[in-house]
Design a protein around this motif. Structure first.
Motif, PDB file in Angstrom:
ATOM      1  N   ALA A  82      48.395  34.930  29.664  1.00  0.00           N
ATOM      2  CA  ALA A  82      47.836  35.092  30.765  1.00  0.00           C
ATOM      3  C   ALA A  82      47.047  33.584  31.224  1.00  0.00           C
ATOM      4  O   ALA A  82      47.266  33.462  32.531  1.00  0.00           O
ATOM      5  N   THR A  83      46.296  32.544  30.618  1.00  0.00           N
ATOM      6  CA  THR A  83      45.674  31.198  30.836  1.00  0.00           C
ATOM      7  C   THR A  83      46.302  30.367  31.001  1.00  0.00           C
ATOM      8  O   THR A  83      45.750  29.270  32.222  1.00  0.00           O
ATOM      9  N   VAL A 141      52.133  41.226  30.120  1.00  0.00           N
ATOM     10  CA  VAL A 141      50.561  39.931  30.996  1.00  0.00           C
ATOM     11  C   VAL A 141      51.391  39.160  32.450  1.00  0.00           C
ATOM     12  O   VAL A 141      50.097  39.304  33.058  1.00  0.00           O
ATOM     13  N   SER A 193      47.178  30.199  41.421  1.00  0.00           N
ATOM     14  CA  SER A 193      45.500  30.356  40.808  1.00  0.00           C
ATOM     15  C   SER A 193      45.963  31.216  39.610  1.00  0.00           C
ATOM     16  O   SER A 193      45.642  31.473  38.299  1.00  0.00           O
ATOM     17  N   LEU A 230      37.885  33.713  45.433  1.00  0.00           N
ATOM     18  CA  LEU A 230      39.194  33.929  45.901  1.00  0.00           C
ATOM     19  C   LEU A 230      39.676  33.472  43.272  1.00  0.00           C
ATOM     20  O   LEU A 230      39.715  34.796  42.956  1.00  0.00           O
ATOM     21  N   ALA A 231      39.415  32.228  43.778  1.00  0.00           N
ATOM     22  CA  ALA A 231      40.554  31.711  42.232  1.00  0.00           C
ATOM     23  C   ALA A 231      39.884  32.077  40.751  1.00  0.00           C
ATOM     24  O   ALA A 231      40.265  32.529  40.044  1.00  0.00           O
ATOM     25  N   ALA A 242      47.433  41.532  39.624  1.00  0.00           N
ATOM     26  CA  ALA A 242      46.447  41.360  39.847  1.00  0.00           C
ATOM     27  C   ALA A 242      45.923  40.377  41.188  1.00  0.00           C
ATOM     28  O   ALA A 242      44.721  40.936  41.732  1.00  0.00           O
ATOM     29  N   LEU A 292      44.608  51.334  41.912  1.00  0.00           N
ATOM     30  CA  LEU A 292      44.754  50.967  40.545  1.00  0.00           C
ATOM     31  C   LEU A 292      45.666  51.228  39.952  1.00  0.00           C
ATOM     32  O   LEU A 292      46.747  50.408  39.439  1.00  0.00           O
ATOM     33  N   GLU A 331      47.500  31.377  47.796  1.00  0.00           N
ATOM     34  CA  GLU A 331      46.431  30.439  46.506  1.00  0.00           C
ATOM     35  C   GLU A 331      46.134  31.586  45.425  1.00  0.00           C
ATOM     36  O   GLU A 331      46.357  31.290  44.206  1.00  0.00           O
ATOM     37  N   ALA A 372      51.708  41.297  34.723  1.00  0.00           N
ATOM     38  CA  ALA A 372      50.427  42.259  34.931  1.00  0.00           C
ATOM     39  C   ALA A 372      49.391  40.984  35.701  1.00  0.00           C
ATOM     40  O   ALA A 372      48.225  41.711  36.907  1.00  0.00           O
ATOM     41  N   THR A 373      49.001  39.998  35.393  1.00  0.00           N
ATOM     42  CA  THR A 373      48.838  38.889  36.053  1.00  0.00           C
ATOM     43  C   THR A 373      48.724  38.377  37.369  1.00  0.00           C
ATOM     44  O   THR A 373      47.872  38.875  38.101  1.00  0.00           O
ATOM     45  N   ARG A 432      38.204  35.189  40.993  1.00  0.00           N
ATOM     46  CA  ARG A 432      38.230  36.550  40.788  1.00  0.00           C
ATOM     47  C   ARG A 432      39.575  36.475  40.520  1.00  0.00           C
ATOM     48  O   ARG A 432      39.692  37.567  39.649  1.00  0.00           O
ATOM     49  N   VAL A 433      40.431  36.307  40.825  1.00  0.00           N
ATOM     50  CA  VAL A 433      41.974  36.383  39.353  1.00  0.00           C
ATOM     51  C   VAL A 433      41.956  35.791  38.733  1.00  0.00           C
ATOM     52  O   VAL A 433      42.350  36.415  37.851  1.00  0.00           O
ATOM     53  N   GLN A 434      41.335  35.120  38.539  1.00  0.00           N
ATOM     54  CA  GLN A 434      41.523  34.353  37.027  1.00  0.00           C
ATOM     55  C   GLN A 434      40.385  35.538  36.187  1.00  0.00           C
ATOM     56  O   GLN A 434      41.151  35.491  35.182  1.00  0.00           O
ATOM     57  N   GLU A 469      38.865  47.683  35.631  1.00  0.00           N
ATOM     58  CA  GLU A 469      38.229  46.998  36.856  1.00  0.00           C
ATOM     59  C   GLU A 469      36.695  46.360  37.609  1.00  0.00           C
ATOM     60  O   GLU A 469      37.156  45.452  37.984  1.00  0.00           O
ATOM     61  N   VAL A 497      40.190  52.235  36.363  1.00  0.00           N
ATOM     62  CA  VAL A 497      38.709  51.850  36.864  1.00  0.00           C
ATOM     63  C   VAL A 497      37.672  50.882  36.060  1.00  0.00           C
ATOM     64  O   VAL A 497      36.897  50.189  35.864  1.00  0.00           O
ATOM     65  N   GLU A 500      36.527  43.886  35.304  1.00  0.00           N
ATOM     66  CA  GLU A 500      36.882  41.738  36.313  1.00  0.00           C
ATOM     67  C   GLU A 500      35.414  41.694  36.869  1.00  0.00           C
ATOM     68  O   GLU A 500      35.130  39.920  36.688  1.00  0.00           O
ATOM     69  N   VAL A 510      44.259  27.401  31.446  1.00  0.00           N
ATOM     70  CA  VAL A 510      43.034  26.195  32.391  1.00  0.00           C
ATOM     71  C   VAL A 510      41.411  27.377  32.370  1.00  0.00           C
ATOM     72  O   VAL A 510      41.215  26.222  32.091  1.00  0.00           O
ATOM     73  N   ALA A 513      43.470  41.475  31.882  1.00  0.00           N
ATOM     74  CA  ALA A 513      44.905  42.331  32.488  1.00  0.00           C
ATOM     75  C   ALA A 513      45.553  42.358  31.022  1.00  0.00           C
ATOM     76  O   ALA A 513      46.188  43.136  30.677  1.00  0.00           O
ATOM     77  N   ALA A 514      44.625  40.551  30.298  1.00  0.00           N
ATOM     78  CA  ALA A 514      45.859  40.484  29.595  1.00  0.00           C
ATOM     79  C   ALA A 514      44.614  41.048  28.674  1.00  0.00           C
ATOM     80  O   ALA A 514      45.097  41.804  27.202  1.00  0.00           O
ATOM     81  N   ALA A 522      40.485  38.339  36.264  1.00  0.00           N
ATOM     82  CA  ALA A 522      41.327  39.572  36.700  1.00  0.00           C
ATOM     83  C   ALA A 522      42.501  39.283  36.082  1.00  0.00           C
ATOM     84  O   ALA A 522      42.602  40.008  35.283  1.00  0.00           O
ATOM     85  N   THR A 523      42.512  38.057  35.824  1.00  0.00           N
ATOM     86  CA  THR A 523      43.925  37.898  34.852  1.00  0.00           C
ATOM     87  C   THR A 523      43.123  38.183  33.308  1.00  0.00           C
ATOM     88  O   THR A 523      44.049  38.451  32.533  1.00  0.00           O
ATOM     89  N   ILE A 527      43.692  41.547  44.413  1.00  0.00           N
ATOM     90  CA  ILE A 527      42.686  41.162  44.919  1.00  0.00           C
ATOM     91  C   ILE A 527      42.638  40.456  46.139  1.00  0.00           C
ATOM     92  O   ILE A 527      42.297  41.011  47.550  1.00  0.00           O
TER      93      ILE A 527
END
Lengths: 215, 215
Positions: B205-206, A163, A204, B159-160, A170, A134, A200, A166-167, B162-164, B138, B135, B141, B209, B170-171, B166-167, A174
């Motif tokens: 970050a989002t 941000v 996302s 995956l999408a 991440a 990490l 992908e 970081a996105t 988890r990535v979201q 994480e 940690v 997350e 979405v 991170a923010a 994590a995003t 992952i």
DNA sequence: CGATTTTATGGCACTCTCTGCCAAGATAGC
DNA sequence: GCTATCTTGGCAGAGAGTGCCATAAAATCG
């Protein structure tokens, strides 16, 4: 004003020169490879610092000059993978979609790709390795911020830029963990699938925002 | 078939009961507070495990049963801040914008908010604390993935998703680091400004979405 | 109540990690 | 050769963290 070499605080032209950054980096990398091999063979807790030092022909005392803990020995090899990502992003031409560029251009580190994935896989059950992993990715965030900033014509220290970096980090992290998990569980995968997943994840994560330079 | 209490592998109704999860959690929290106070007062390296144990009236041996390293003692207090974020997101009503909900609803931990920020500030120069901080986030997350999954009507292991998550994490993390840095450098700030930054980070970050449930 | 069972804690010895200190070796210019 | 600077190794030591065992604290049963 009339000084000749006061620019750098240390300008001695006598005696042995300090080890070059390049050479120090290589030495750390070699230690890293040996440490990862030992960790994989006999486990992290079963591997002592002295064993790592012996494997590269150094004394334990010198090992602790290169690394602050035995777990952090894995860091240089892990950094190779994040460095590869950063370099790929640096080559990312404007006007193209990030995902397509990744698929077309990204190459994981030649020699240490498997070792790196092995560490990520081990990190699932080794908290100390997890922490290193990490931290390595957090360091990449700072570099990615510069790339994203230049890309967007903004400053690297802006909150939105950091941000966004970081996105991005991440998403890469992952996906790498995903691939490492599959790899460790014996499920082999073609590299196209890995890149597809990467694509992908990035999609996302960014939603195309950094995909093209906005006004 | 005719068994009575074989469902749980451990069902002894004799002898002293194991410490309840709640009580164990409280004990860890108390240790955490003491450790952070000592770390802030005299530095991390200058604080020994024995001192931490003494500060809460335990033996060193018992301390190592609660925490695997002295640095990880800060973890429970740090988790309070991530837990607060997660709880805020759980209360997030559908149909409202995430940023507005955060500003209206989020409250940082009552008693340990400053201690938590102090640790984040210290982590800038203490690699071991930095690792713990990462940690903890994480771990958040994974929980955020459940929230996001339910929100989007998808699965937490996608995956999408988890990535979201994590995003989002991170923010929140970067904003908290930002506030901690300002706080440690003496720049005091009204809590509205912190929430405004949080809102901006989440927005960038989002990109909205997860702001509304898509079809 | 005491007897018994299970768990939590403490003390001790021990290994390992990591650091400070100093001496020896290596490399550079004089 | 001499001298300066850096690297390395050896050694002693503090501290981190663990295994083992004895003891104290709860809980139930008779």
């Amino acid at each position: 004003m009339g000084d000749t070499a006061v620019m750098t605080p240390s300008a001695p032209t006598r005696g042995r020169r300090p080890m070059s950054d390049r050479r120090r980096w290589l030495q750390r990398l070699e230690i890293s490879r040996a440490a990862i091999r030992l960790f994989a063979e006999q486990g992290v807790t079963e591997t002592t610092g002295e064993q790592i030092a012996e494997a590269v022909g150094l004394s334990a005392r010198t090992l602790w000059r290169y690394f602050r803990s035995k777990e952090s020995c894995v860091e240089p090899v892990l950094s190779l993978t994040t460095d590869a990502f950063v370099e790929t992003l640096r080559r990312w031409p404007t006007g193209t979609a990030l995902e397509e560029h990744l698929v077309a251009d990204h190459r994981p580190p030649e020699q240490d790709g498997e070792a790196s994935l092995a560490v990520v896989a081990m990190s699932r059950h080794e908290p100390a390795l997890r922490a290193i992993w990490l931290v390595v990715y957090e360091r990449a965030e700072a570099v990615l911020a510069e790339v994203v900033a230049e890309r967007l014509g903004r400053e690297p220290d802006e909150l939105a830029v950091r941000v966004q970096a970081a996105t991005l980090a991440a998403a890469l992290r992952i996906t790498t963990e995903d691939i490492a998990a599959d790899c460790a569980d014996g499920r082999t995968r073609p590299r196209e699938e890995g890149l597809a997943r990467l694509s992908e994840a990035v999609r996302s994560a960014t939603h195309g925002v950094v995909g093209d330079v906005p006004a």
